[in-house]
Motif scaffolding. Structure first.
Motif, PDB file in Angstrom:
ATOM      1  N   VAL A   1       0.875  -1.172   0.000  1.00  0.00           N
ATOM      2  CA  VAL A   1       0.000   0.000   0.000  1.00  0.00           C
ATOM      3  C   VAL A   1       0.910   1.219   0.000  1.00  0.00           C
ATOM      4  CG1 VAL A   1      -0.204   0.173   2.524  1.00  0.00           C
ATOM      5  CG2 VAL A   1      -2.038   1.051   1.067  1.00  0.00           C
ATOM      6  N   ASN A   2       0.466   2.301  -0.648  1.00  0.00           N
ATOM      7  CA  ASN A   2       1.377   3.401  -0.973  1.00  0.00           C
ATOM      8  C   ASN A   2       2.622   2.799  -1.642  1.00  0.00           C
ATOM      9  OD1 ASN A   2       2.464   5.987  -1.174  1.00  0.00           O
ATOM     10  ND2 ASN A   2       3.385   5.912   0.861  1.00  0.00           N
ATOM     11  N   SER A   3       2.369   1.900  -2.578  1.00  0.00           N
ATOM     12  CA  SER A   3       3.374   0.971  -3.098  1.00  0.00           C
ATOM     13  C   SER A   3       4.257   1.567  -4.191  1.00  0.00           C
ATOM     14  CB  SER A   3       2.671  -0.269  -3.657  1.00  0.00           C
ATOM     15  OG  SER A   3       1.701   0.121  -4.623  1.00  0.00           O
ATOM     16  N   LEU A   4       3.964   2.781  -4.661  1.00  0.00           N
ATOM     17  CA  LEU A   4       4.765   3.407  -5.710  1.00  0.00           C
ATOM     18  C   LEU A   4       5.355   4.721  -5.204  1.00  0.00           C
ATOM     19  CD1 LEU A   4       2.425   2.914  -8.816  1.00  0.00           C
ATOM     20  CD2 LEU A   4       4.423   1.545  -8.196  1.00  0.00           C
ATOM     21  N   ASN A   5       6.663   4.843  -5.291  1.00  0.00           N
ATOM     22  CA  ASN A   5       7.354   6.075  -4.906  1.00  0.00           C
ATOM     23  C   ASN A   5       8.584   6.245  -5.780  1.00  0.00           C
ATOM     24  OD1 ASN A   5       6.105   7.101  -2.119  1.00  0.00           O
ATOM     25  ND2 ASN A   5       6.149   4.877  -2.071  1.00  0.00           N
ATOM     26  N   PHE A   6       8.899   7.477  -6.156  1.00  0.00           N
ATOM     27  CA  PHE A   6      10.116   7.712  -6.926  1.00  0.00           C
ATOM     28  C   PHE A   6      11.297   7.943  -5.991  1.00  0.00           C
ATOM     29  CE2 PHE A   6       7.529   8.133 -10.680  1.00  0.00           C
ATOM     30  CZ  PHE A   6       8.392   7.720 -11.689  1.00  0.00           C
ATOM     31  N   SER A   7      12.419   7.340  -6.338  1.00  0.00           N
ATOM     32  CA  SER A   7      13.642   7.527  -5.564  1.00  0.00           C
ATOM     33  C   SER A   7      14.335   8.813  -5.994  1.00  0.00           C
ATOM     34  CB  SER A   7      14.591   6.339  -5.783  1.00  0.00           C
ATOM     35  OG  SER A   7      15.884   6.657  -5.307  1.00  0.00           O
ATOM     36  N   PRO A   8      14.570   9.759  -5.068  1.00  0.00           N
ATOM     37  CA  PRO A   8      15.328  10.970  -5.419  1.00  0.00           C
ATOM     38  C   PRO A   8      16.796  10.662  -5.655  1.00  0.00           C
ATOM     39  CG  PRO A   8      14.901  10.901  -3.067  1.00  0.00           C
ATOM     40  CD  PRO A   8      14.176   9.734  -3.651  1.00  0.00           C
ATOM     41  N   GLU A   9      17.206   9.463  -5.271  1.00  0.00           N
ATOM     42  CA  GLU A   9      18.599   9.051  -5.394  1.00  0.00           C
ATOM     43  C   GLU A   9      18.916   8.545  -6.803  1.00  0.00           C
ATOM     44  OE1 GLU A   9      21.390   6.976  -2.060  1.00  0.00           O
ATOM     45  OE2 GLU A   9      19.531   5.962  -2.561  1.00  0.00           O
ATOM     46  N   THR A  10      18.005   7.745  -7.357  1.00  0.00           N
ATOM     47  CA  THR A  10      18.238   7.136  -8.676  1.00  0.00           C
ATOM     48  C   THR A  10      17.309   7.662  -9.754  1.00  0.00           C
ATOM     49  OG1 THR A  10      16.687   5.306  -8.286  1.00  0.00           O
ATOM     50  CG2 THR A  10      18.958   5.008  -7.508  1.00  0.00           C
ATOM     51  N   GLY A  11      16.224   8.340  -9.358  1.00  0.00           N
ATOM     52  CA  GLY A  11      15.244   8.808 -10.331  1.00  0.00           C
ATOM     53  C   GLY A  11      14.325   7.712 -10.836  1.00  0.00           C
ATOM     54  N   LYS A  12      14.407   6.512 -10.241  1.00  0.00           N
ATOM     55  CA  LYS A  12      13.600   5.388 -10.698  1.00  0.00           C
ATOM     56  C   LYS A  12      12.350   5.220  -9.847  1.00  0.00           C
ATOM     57  CE  LYS A  12      17.602   2.940 -12.569  1.00  0.00           C
ATOM     58  NZ  LYS A  12      18.504   1.772 -12.450  1.00  0.00           N
TER      59      LYS A  12
ATOM     60  N   SER B   1      10.283   5.671   2.243  1.00  0.00           N
ATOM     61  CA  SER B   1      10.518   7.110   2.390  1.00  0.00           C
ATOM     62  C   SER B   1      12.017   7.380   2.322  1.00  0.00           C
ATOM     63  CB  SER B   1       9.947   7.606   3.728  1.00  0.00           C
ATOM     64  OG  SER B   1      10.168   8.992   3.893  1.00  0.00           O
ATOM     65  N   PHE B   2      12.377   8.467   1.663  1.00  0.00           N
ATOM     66  CA  PHE B   2      13.779   8.858   1.498  1.00  0.00           C
ATOM     67  C   PHE B   2      14.030  10.168   2.241  1.00  0.00           C
ATOM     68  CE2 PHE B   2      12.592   6.235  -2.038  1.00  0.00           C
ATOM     69  CZ  PHE B   2      13.725   5.506  -2.375  1.00  0.00           C
ATOM     70  N   GLN B   3      15.114  10.200   3.021  1.00  0.00           N
ATOM     71  CA  GLN B   3      15.459  11.395   3.797  1.00  0.00           C
ATOM     72  C   GLN B   3      16.881  11.823   3.441  1.00  0.00           C
ATOM     73  OE1 GLN B   3      16.073  10.825   8.025  1.00  0.00           O
ATOM     74  NE2 GLN B   3      15.082  12.769   8.486  1.00  0.00           N
ATOM     75  N   ARG B   4      17.027  13.033   2.911  1.00  0.00           N
ATOM     76  CA  ARG B   4      18.355  13.508   2.518  1.00  0.00           C
ATOM     77  C   ARG B   4      19.220  13.735   3.754  1.00  0.00           C
ATOM     78  NH1 ARG B   4      20.343  15.264  -2.262  1.00  0.00           N
ATOM     79  NH2 ARG B   4      22.314  16.408  -2.162  1.00  0.00           N
ATOM     80  N   PHE B   5      20.449  13.203   3.699  1.00  0.00           N
ATOM     81  CA  PHE B   5      21.400  13.342   4.797  1.00  0.00           C
ATOM     82  C   PHE B   5      22.740  13.708   4.159  1.00  0.00           C
ATOM     83  CE2 PHE B   5      24.479  11.494   7.854  1.00  0.00           C
ATOM     84  CZ  PHE B   5      24.123  12.227   8.975  1.00  0.00           C
ATOM     85  N   TYR B   6      23.053  15.013   4.151  1.00  0.00           N
ATOM     86  CA  TYR B   6      24.203  15.542   3.417  1.00  0.00           C
ATOM     87  C   TYR B   6      24.081  15.122   1.957  1.00  0.00           C
ATOM     88  CZ  TYR B   6      25.944  16.757   8.040  1.00  0.00           C
ATOM     89  OH  TYR B   6      26.062  17.301   9.287  1.00  0.00           O
ATOM     90  N   ASN B   7      25.025  14.382   1.423  1.00  0.00           N
ATOM     91  CA  ASN B   7      24.942  14.004   0.005  1.00  0.00           C
ATOM     92  C   ASN B   7      24.439  12.573  -0.184  1.00  0.00           C
ATOM     93  OD1 ASN B   7      27.172  12.761   1.081  1.00  0.00           O
ATOM     94  ND2 ASN B   7      28.448  12.988  -0.758  1.00  0.00           N
TER      95      ASN B   7
END
Length: 470
Positions: A167-178, A251-257
């Motif tokens: 559920v909430n099964s689709l999300n884009f990765s800000p890391e890879t763009g996929k 969920s993706f959380q930016r931590f420096y680079n």
């Protein structure tokens, strides 16, 4: 951990069961809008304080609630907007397809018996006839006239049981763009066929899809295993992790680079768990298929394995029975001892877990994890930099059901951490309040909570979406 109290500000009420909360900016617009997808197949957005319909695919959705007394885990399960949605209008849906209801993979409910090898080594056979339904992942486009239209199908997945479809099964990765797809182990209980650990099974995985690759297949085959896919589709897929029971998104959380990845695994009988990781080594599906063909093992160093079905969070998966001589106690037996031993060193330890039974005054007994979101805002200082999560319903003796909201943080040394309940000041009155999903905006400075008044998808218009405020 510090105690945090928040308010809940209603945004929209009297909607159907809201499974996904996302924000994006519509092409030609300048304001970030909140989009709400409901399990029955509607997608709304909030514009100038008014709820508007973005897309209605209810005729495409399988008839829900007919076989589960109104309870169902199928329907519209995933919505994600392409990172370049403002310019290309592309978005993605995951839903259970109308007219695909099957008899199921097993004639009755499953319980493993550690003393009966037959129950430990079941195989899903006759897959083309013994299944529950078909899920599809599609690419859509918002046309210049403002009307959404389907462009192509990315995957058609045959699922063994009603539950654990993600559920909430689709999300884009800000890391890879996929595009990241979370599949769930296929359902029943205890993962009867151990699909989550089998490399070639699509069930029980976190998968990256390269949607920018041009795939010539407009109607891919209906499959359950990666090696059943055409090579051109295999080449678009990478497996991020396995050993998944059921995940309410990632969920993706930016931590420096770098990015911290958070994923929650819904538990069986004992605990709900939130996992976090930064470094990982995904495995291309073509490599998995080739390794299987050559009867070899792919390189799995730094590959993420959540440990299911051998492990439920930080605990060996157990069968729980009441003690005959003392009704206040439980007897716990390891369900899959050999699997637990095999996976003990290679699995990822959870960041935190919470129990289904917990009598401590500052904790709660949970039912099912329904959302995990990083929070980077400053308006609720006690939560800044933390990961917030929701549980469907507290196991407490009260007349009305209440969900739970809590948070934890990543420790610098990477060790497991405790969690703290977030207090809310909203009065639901005599209405039950199941916390069914959690969302955030694009820069993770706002949090949104979806609440439903029933566990049944056939009970309509009992949903409210809140913004979590100081």
């Amino acid at each position: 951990m510090i105690k945090v109290k928040v308010g809940l500000r209603p945004i929209v009420s009297n909607i159907n069961l809201p499974t996904v909360l996302k924000t994006t900016i519509l092409p030609g617009d300048s304001i970030e809008r909140l989009f709400i997808a409901t399990q029955v197949g509607e997608i709304f957005y909030i514009g100038n304080g008014v709820i508007r319909t973005f897309l209605d695919i209810r005729p495409r959705i399988l008839k829900l609630g007919a076989s589960g007394g109104g309870y169902d885990e199928r329907g519209l399960l995933g919505l994600a907007f392409h990172p370049e949605f403002y310019y290309n209008g592309l978005f993605y849906l995951h839903y259970s397809v109308a007219g695909t209801q099957g008899p199921g993979a097993l004639p009755e409910s499953f319980n493993p018996d550690p003393c009966d090898p037959r129950t430990l080594n079941l195989r899903w056979i006759n897959r083309e006839t013994q299944y529950n339904h078909i899920d599809t992942i599609e690419e859509w486009i918002l046309q210049s006239n403002g009307q959404p239209q389907k462009r192509r199908t990315l995957l058609n997945l045959r699922r063994p049981f009603l539950n654990h479809n993600g559920v909430n099964s689709l999300n884009f990765s800000p890391e890879t763009g996929k595009l990241v797809l979370t599949t769930g182990d296929g359902g029943s209980g205890y993962d009867p066929f151990n699909l989550s650990q089998e490399d070639l099974e699509i069930a029980g995985k976190i998968i990256e899809i390269d949607v920018d690759k041009n795939i010539s297949f407009n109607n891919p085959p209906i499959v359950t295993r990666f090696n059943e896919l055409p090579t051109t589709i295999q080449e678009t897929l990478i497996v991020m992790a396995k050993g998944v029971r059921n995940i309410p998104g990632i969920s993706f959380q930016r931590f420096y680079n770098q990015y911290i990845k958070y994923a929650g695994n819904v538990g069986q009988n004992l605990v709900e768990s939130i996992f976090s990781f930064v470094h990982y080594k995904p495995i291309p599906v073509t490599e998995l298929v080739q390794a299987s063909f050559m009867n070899s093992e792919p390189d799995k160093e730094e590959f993420i394995n959540f440990g299911w079905r051998g492990w439920e969070g930080a605990f060996a998966t157990s069968i729980i029975r009441g003690c005959t001589e003392n009704q206040t106690l439980d007897e716990k037996t390891i369900a899959y001892y050999n699997e637990a031993v095999t996976l003990s060193a290679s699995r990822l330890q959870p960041l935190t877990s919470y129990f289904h039974k917990d009598t401590r005054p500052d904790k709660f007994g949970g039912t099912a994890l329904t959302g995990v979101q990083a929070y980077m805002g400053n308006s609720i200082p006690g939560l800044t930099g933390s990961v917030v999560f929701t549980d469907l319903a507290r196991k407490e003796s009260q007349s009305q059901v209440r969900g739970a909201l809590a948070y934890t943080t990543v420790r610098p040394n990477g060790e497991q951490n405790d969690f703290s309940v977030i207090q809310t000041d909203y009065d639901f009155g005599s209405q039950s309040a199941y916390y069914v999903s959690l969302g955030t905006n694009l820069n993770q400075t706002s949090l949104y909570l979806a609440v439903y008044g029933s566990m049944k998808v056939t009970d309509f218009n009992q949903g409210t979406v809140f913004e979590i405020v100081p």
